[in-house]
Design a protein around this motif. Structure first.
Motif, mmCIF file in Angstrom:
data_model
loop_
_atom_site.group_PDB
_atom_site.id
_atom_site.type_symbol
_atom_site.label_atom_id
_atom_site.label_comp_id
_atom_site.label_asym_id
_atom_site.label_seq_id
_atom_site.Cartn_x
_atom_site.Cartn_y
_atom_site.Cartn_z
ATOM 1 N N VAL A 129 18.736 13.388 20.581
ATOM 2 C CA VAL A 129 19.163 13.907 21.879
ATOM 3 C C VAL A 129 18.031 14.643 22.577
ATOM 4 C CG1 VAL A 129 20.106 16.081 20.999
ATOM 5 C CG2 VAL A 129 21.033 15.098 23.100
ATOM 6 N N ALA A 130 17.129 15.280 21.812
ATOM 7 C CA ALA A 130 15.968 15.929 22.427
ATOM 8 C C ALA A 130 15.082 14.894 23.116
ATOM 9 C CB ALA A 130 15.168 16.706 21.386
ATOM 10 N N VAL A 131 14.915 13.743 22.493
ATOM 11 C CA VAL A 131 14.139 12.663 23.115
ATOM 12 C C VAL A 131 14.833 12.183 24.385
ATOM 13 C CG1 VAL A 131 13.304 10.301 22.842
ATOM 14 C CG2 VAL A 131 13.075 11.923 20.963
ATOM 15 N N ALA A 132 16.160 12.015 24.310
ATOM 16 C CA ALA A 132 16.917 11.577 25.483
ATOM 17 C C ALA A 132 16.802 12.587 26.624
ATOM 18 C CB ALA A 132 18.380 11.362 25.112
ATOM 19 N N MET A 133 16.851 13.884 26.293
ATOM 20 C CA MET A 133 16.719 14.905 27.325
ATOM 21 C C MET A 133 15.314 14.891 27.923
ATOM 22 S SD MET A 133 19.666 16.340 27.688
ATOM 23 C CE MET A 133 20.462 14.786 27.222
ATOM 24 N N ALA A 162 8.578 14.886 19.913
ATOM 25 C CA ALA A 162 7.349 14.837 20.699
ATOM 26 C C ALA A 162 6.553 13.570 20.414
ATOM 27 C CB ALA A 162 6.499 16.069 20.407
ATOM 28 N N ALA A 163 6.514 13.161 19.157
ATOM 29 C CA ALA A 163 5.783 11.944 18.795
ATOM 30 C C ALA A 163 6.390 10.723 19.464
ATOM 31 C CB ALA A 163 5.775 11.775 17.282
ATOM 32 N N ARG A 164 7.698 10.715 19.594
ATOM 33 C CA ARG A 164 8.377 9.574 20.227
ATOM 34 C C ARG A 164 8.167 9.543 21.736
ATOM 35 N NH1 ARG A 164 14.355 9.701 17.707
ATOM 36 N NH2 ARG A 164 14.679 8.231 19.443
ATOM 37 N N LEU A 165 7.963 10.714 22.347
ATOM 38 C CA LEU A 165 7.688 10.736 23.782
ATOM 39 C C LEU A 165 6.266 10.285 24.072
ATOM 40 C CD1 LEU A 165 8.909 11.468 26.560
ATOM 41 C CD2 LEU A 165 7.810 13.701 26.320
ATOM 42 N N GLY A 166 5.355 10.583 23.155
ATOM 43 C CA GLY A 166 3.987 10.095 23.299
ATOM 44 C C GLY A 166 3.114 10.950 24.194
ATOM 45 N N GLY A 167 2.288 10.289 25.013
ATOM 46 C CA GLY A 167 1.236 10.963 25.762
ATOM 47 C C GLY A 167 1.693 11.932 26.817
ATOM 48 N N ARG A 168 2.952 11.937 27.181
ATOM 49 C CA ARG A 168 3.424 12.881 28.193
ATOM 50 C C ARG A 168 3.783 14.237 27.585
ATOM 51 N NH1 ARG A 168 7.263 10.183 32.688
ATOM 52 N NH2 ARG A 168 6.680 12.141 33.706
ATOM 53 N N THR A 169 3.639 14.375 26.271
ATOM 54 C CA THR A 169 3.922 15.651 25.619
ATOM 55 C C THR A 169 2.773 16.620 25.872
ATOM 56 O OG1 THR A 169 5.232 14.638 23.858
ATOM 57 C CG2 THR A 169 4.324 16.809 23.423
ATOM 58 N N ALA A 170 3.092 17.770 26.480
ATOM 59 C CA ALA A 170 2.078 18.792 26.736
ATOM 60 C C ALA A 170 1.887 19.706 25.539
ATOM 61 C CB ALA A 170 2.479 19.617 27.960
ATOM 62 N N GLY A 171 2.945 19.896 24.746
ATOM 63 C CA GLY A 171 2.837 20.769 23.593
ATOM 64 C C GLY A 171 4.180 21.014 22.949
ATOM 65 N N ILE A 172 4.150 21.706 21.818
ATOM 66 C CA ILE A 172 5.341 21.999 21.017
ATOM 67 C C ILE A 172 5.377 23.498 20.749
ATOM 68 C CG2 ILE A 172 6.499 21.612 18.806
ATOM 69 C CD1 ILE A 172 4.823 18.946 18.660
ATOM 70 N N VAL A 173 6.523 24.118 21.007
ATOM 71 C CA VAL A 173 6.738 25.521 20.684
ATOM 72 C C VAL A 173 7.904 25.583 19.708
ATOM 73 C CG1 VAL A 173 7.332 27.810 21.535
ATOM 74 C CG2 VAL A 173 5.866 26.298 22.911
#
Length: 261
Positions: A129-133, A162-173
């Motif tokens: 669901v995080a990927v879907a959001m 984040a890995a599934r979203l790919g290059g549009r990931t700015a970062g992980i908190v």
């Protein structure tokens, strides 16, 4: 380069992408006020009742005054608030809700981020669901990159999303996450972990293990509050809450643009 710095209130382990390491000591908690005696105390004030929320809302904490309310799945609600080009998906801890994340959401919106918070079925891992959001938020006009922010299980699974979203990931908190070292070793986006030393899930040992494994991350930052045990968003209401919120915002501002850090 990694630096480990022990402070009176905080233990900070920080790796920034080529930047300068700087730390500040958390201010001591305010003195506990003395309770007035029965002979001097005035009448007990009548509590002000909470307003009744009507209309579309998320857990009674976010309404259409805050942003656009949407539903997904089995009529579970979410909200998109703010108008920035950098998106943030917040996934709360198991058995939690969006309400305790309002302090962070408000800070991010004021700083120019577009934030998505959502209610979820806490019985299932939130990765899908995080990927879907994230994909939903990425379709918003003007949104270019996104941060994944999570608490507890939401933090543990954030690197997978984040890995599934790919290059549009700015970062992980990740707040109070227990990221598997194998998953941490695959992280390439900037990573910030925050937790308390004595937390039973996502405490110092869990955070240190992921920090040591995240050697491919563009930045690998860790903040552990010594001697404390507050979990995930409960840290926001603690005496050191302002430092935690500042740390998150500083990290995100540093990495909101590609190549920064």
């Amino acid at each position: 380069m990694r630096a480990t710095i022990g402070l009176a209130g905080l233990l900070v382990v920080l790796t920034a992408c080529g930047g300068t390491v700087s730390t500040t000591t958390a201010a001591p908690p305010p003195a506990t006020p003395t309770t007035p005696s029965a002979t001097t105390a005035g009448p007990t004030p009548t509590p002000t009742p909470s307003p009744v929320v009507t209309g579309p809302n998320v857990s009674g904490c976010f309404t259409e005054d805050d942003g656009r309310i949407f539903t997904y799945g089995d009529d579970l609600p979410g909200v998109v608030t703010g108008k920035g080009e950098t998106g943030v998906v917040i996934t709360y801890e198991r058995n939690g809700n969006v309400c305790t994340w309002r302090p962070l959401s408000d800070r991010l919106v004021a700083a120019g981020y577009r934030v998505l918070l959502y209610a979820r079925d806490s019985r299932t891992p939130p990765e899908d669901v995080a990927v879907a959001m994230a994909k939903r938020l990425a379709k918003e006009k003007g949104v270019k990159r996104l941060f994944f922010v999570g608490g507890s299980i939401g933090a543990t699974t954030a690197p997978l999303a984040a890995a599934r979203l790919g290059g549009r990931t700015a970062g992980i908190v990740a707040l109070s996450g227990a990221i598997d070292p194998g998953d941490a070793a695959k992280i390439t986006a900037p990573l910030l972990q925050i937790g308390t030393e004595n937390d039973g899930y996502g405490g110092a040992a869990d955070l240190q293990a992921a920090h040591a494994a995240a050697t491919k991350a563009a930045a690998d930052e860790l903040l552990v509050v010594k001697g404390e045990s507050a979990h995930a968003s409960a840290m926001f209401g603690a005496s050191y809450g302002p430092q935690v919120l500042d740390r998150v915002l500083t990290f995100m501002n540093r990495h909101r643009q590609p190549g920064k850090g």
